[in-house]
Design an enzyme around this catalytic site. Structure first.
Site, short mmCIF file in Angstrom:
data_model
loop_
_atom_site.label_atom_id
_atom_site.label_comp_id
_atom_site.label_asym_id
_atom_site.label_seq_id
_atom_site.Cartn_x
_atom_site.Cartn_y
_atom_site.Cartn_z
N HIS A 100 0.84 -1.20 0.00
CA HIS A 100 0.00 0.00 0.00
C HIS A 100 0.87 1.25 0.00
O HIS A 100 1.92 1.28 0.63
CB HIS A 100 -0.97 0.03 1.19
CG HIS A 100 -0.29 -0.12 2.53
ND1 HIS A 100 0.11 -1.34 3.03
CD2 HIS A 100 0.05 0.79 3.46
CE1 HIS A 100 0.67 -1.16 4.22
NE2 HIS A 100 0.65 0.12 4.51
N HIS A 102 0.87 5.25 0.98
CA HIS A 102 0.20 6.28 1.78
C HIS A 102 0.23 7.60 1.01
O HIS A 102 1.30 8.03 0.57
CB HIS A 102 0.95 6.51 3.11
CG HIS A 102 0.99 5.33 4.03
ND1 HIS A 102 0.24 5.26 5.18
CD2 HIS A 102 1.70 4.17 3.99
CE1 HIS A 102 0.49 4.11 5.81
NE2 HIS A 102 1.38 3.43 5.11
#
Ligand code: AMP
Ligand code: ZN
Length: 141
Positions: A100, A102
């Site tokens: 992922h 950010h």
């Protein structure tokens, strides 16, 4: 889908999330514990652990969507700036082991600072450049 993975469960709608964007290959949703309101996570739908495992195509899609999210945060929240970040492996602070990125809006006066910098020791600047250039020249992935 990895049935033990929190973010796979979010992608499968088994766990609720504030999803702000979705397409065939990616999902973007609000981080539940943000550095600032609007902090968004962009993930590939296909499970991969980190930068070392994610396929090139999924990485490209995540980068593409991260840029779109940054532009949307800019319009929606008018931040002072935006940081992009990715933690890979526990040694870098990764806590959720599904790749992922950010996307983090920053506001004037918020307490978050950029990471600290330290000058190189004598000779280490060029030596480090040499090591990385050699690794890039011998890459197999
Ligand atoms: P890291 O693995 O260190 O890059 O960070 C994982 C991030 O996931 C943290 O910023 C958490 O606040 C966030 N997070 C953990 N659980 C959830 C959840 N259920 N929904 C949204 N964000 C989450
Ligand atoms: Zn997963």
């Amino acid at each position: 889908m990895n049935s033990d993975c929190l973010f796979c469960k979010i992608a499968a709608r088994e766990i609720p999330a504030q999803i702000v964007y979705e397409d065939e290959n990616t999902l973007a949703f609000l981080d539940i514990n943000p550095v600032n309101p609007g902090h968004t996570l962009v993930i590939p739908k296909k499970h991969s652990v980190d930068i070392f495992e994610i396929e090139e195509k999924d990485w490209g899609a995540v980068m593409h969507v991260s840029r779109r999210i940054a532009h949307a945060l800019e319009r929606a929240l008018k931040p002072a700036g935006i940081n992009l970040g990715m933690n890979n492996r526990a040694g870098a602070g990764q806590m959720v082991f599904h790749s992922h990125v950010h996307v983090m809006p920053r506001f004037e006066g918020d307490p978050h600072k950029p990471w600290p910098g330290h000058p190189y020791a004598e000779g280490a600047f060029a030596a480090t450049g040499d090591k990385i250039r050699a690794a890039l020249n011998s890459e197999s992935d």
